[in-house]
Design a protein around this motif. Structure first.
Motif, short mmCIF file in Angstrom:
data_model
loop_
_atom_site.label_atom_id
_atom_site.label_comp_id
_atom_site.label_asym_id
_atom_site.label_seq_id
_atom_site.Cartn_x
_atom_site.Cartn_y
_atom_site.Cartn_z
N GLN A 35 101.09 71.05 74.89
CA GLN A 35 100.35 70.33 73.85
C GLN A 35 101.26 70.15 72.63
N LEU A 36 101.21 68.95 72.07
CA LEU A 36 102.01 68.63 70.90
C LEU A 36 101.07 68.22 69.77
N VAL A 37 101.29 68.74 68.58
CA VAL A 37 100.46 68.42 67.44
C VAL A 37 101.34 68.05 66.27
N GLU A 38 101.22 66.80 65.82
CA GLU A 38 101.99 66.33 64.66
C GLU A 38 101.23 66.61 63.38
N SER A 39 101.98 66.75 62.32
CA SER A 39 101.40 66.90 60.99
C SER A 39 102.41 66.42 59.95
N GLY A 40 101.92 66.24 58.73
CA GLY A 40 102.82 65.89 57.64
C GLY A 40 102.77 64.44 57.21
N GLY A 41 102.01 63.62 57.91
CA GLY A 41 101.91 62.23 57.51
C GLY A 41 101.11 62.08 56.22
N GLY A 42 101.13 60.87 55.69
CA GLY A 42 100.39 60.61 54.47
C GLY A 42 100.82 59.33 53.81
N LEU A 43 100.40 59.18 52.57
CA LEU A 43 100.72 57.99 51.77
C LEU A 43 101.85 58.35 50.81
N VAL A 44 102.86 57.52 50.80
CA VAL A 44 104.00 57.76 49.92
C VAL A 44 104.49 56.42 49.37
N GLN A 45 105.04 56.45 48.20
CA GLN A 45 105.60 55.23 47.61
C GLN A 45 106.96 54.92 48.22
N ALA A 46 107.30 53.66 48.20
CA ALA A 46 108.62 53.25 48.67
C ALA A 46 109.71 54.03 47.94
N GLY A 47 110.70 54.46 48.69
CA GLY A 47 111.76 55.28 48.14
C GLY A 47 111.51 56.77 48.24
N GLY A 48 110.29 57.12 48.60
CA GLY A 48 109.94 58.53 48.72
C GLY A 48 110.35 59.13 50.04
N SER A 49 109.94 60.38 50.23
CA SER A 49 110.30 61.14 51.43
C SER A 49 109.08 61.81 52.04
N LEU A 50 109.16 62.05 53.31
CA LEU A 50 108.15 62.81 54.03
C LEU A 50 108.85 63.63 55.11
N ARG A 51 108.26 64.76 55.43
CA ARG A 51 108.74 65.53 56.58
C ARG A 51 107.58 65.72 57.54
N LEU A 52 107.75 65.20 58.72
CA LEU A 52 106.76 65.37 59.77
C LEU A 52 107.14 66.57 60.63
N SER A 53 106.12 67.23 61.11
CA SER A 53 106.32 68.36 62.01
C SER A 53 105.61 68.08 63.32
N CYS A 54 106.14 68.65 64.37
CA CYS A 54 105.52 68.57 65.69
C CYS A 54 105.56 69.95 66.30
N ALA A 55 104.40 70.55 66.40
CA ALA A 55 104.30 71.90 66.94
C ALA A 55 103.95 71.81 68.42
N ALA A 56 104.71 72.53 69.22
CA ALA A 56 104.50 72.51 70.67
C ALA A 56 103.98 73.86 71.14
N SER A 57 103.12 73.80 72.09
CA SER A 57 102.63 75.03 72.70
C SER A 57 103.21 75.14 74.10
N GLY A 58 103.38 76.37 74.57
CA GLY A 58 103.93 76.56 75.90
C GLY A 58 105.26 77.27 75.84
N PRO A 59 105.58 77.99 76.88
CA PRO A 59 106.79 78.83 76.88
C PRO A 59 108.07 78.10 77.20
N THR A 60 108.00 76.83 77.57
CA THR A 60 109.21 76.14 78.03
C THR A 60 109.70 75.10 77.05
N PHE A 61 109.31 75.23 75.80
CA PHE A 61 109.68 74.24 74.79
C PHE A 61 111.18 74.02 74.73
N THR A 62 111.94 75.10 74.84
CA THR A 62 113.38 74.99 74.68
C THR A 62 114.03 74.16 75.79
N ARG A 63 113.34 73.94 76.88
CA ARG A 63 113.90 73.18 77.99
C ARG A 63 113.70 71.68 77.84
N TYR A 64 112.93 71.29 76.84
CA TYR A 64 112.56 69.89 76.71
C TYR A 64 113.34 69.20 75.59
#
Length: 120
Positions: free
Chosen positions: A1-30
């Motif tokens: 399962q993958l869950v993104e977060s961190g989106g939103g409204l930002v003005q031009a020139g701004g910054s955002l950091r999105l995250s994607c959290a993965a569940s499961g023991p084999t994440f490192t293989r992907y």
């Protein structure tokens, strides 16, 4: 399962950091990819990171984004700087075995997406 977060409204020139959290023991293989889809447009590749933390970026965003992964947290990050209104889209993370792919086909798992809106 993958869950993104961190989106939103930002003005031009701004910054955002999105995250994607993965569940499961084999994440490192992907390999992990980030895609985006604007209304009325096809889903497009933004960038990806391999299991070895090698990175790949689309030409349209190269120089403005950085993708990284923290295997201790099962999380992938998309740092976006100098955002433009044309970056407005729903951003998805995805996982696949092997090396990152540039097209949505071949990715095995997808998150639900997070909205990024850049105002001018």
């Amino acid at each position: 399962q993958l869950v993104e977060s961190g989106g939103g409204l930002v003005q031009a020139g701004g910054s955002l950091r999105l995250s994607c959290a993965a569940s499961g023991p084999t994440f490192t293989r992907y390999a992990m990819g980030w895609f985006r889809q604007a209304p009325g447009k096809e889903r497009e590749f933004v960038g990806g990171v391999g299991w070895d933390s090698s990175t790949f970026y689309a030409d349209s965003v190269k120089g403005r984004i950085t993708i990284s992964r923290d295997n201790t947290k099962n999380t992938v990050y998309l740092q976006m700087n100098s955002l433009k209104p044309e970056d407005t889209a729903v951003y998805f993370c995805a996982a696949k075995a092997g090396v990152p792919g540039f097209v949505p086909d071949g990715y095995d798992y997808w998150g639900q997406g997070t909205q990024v809106t850049v105002s001018s």
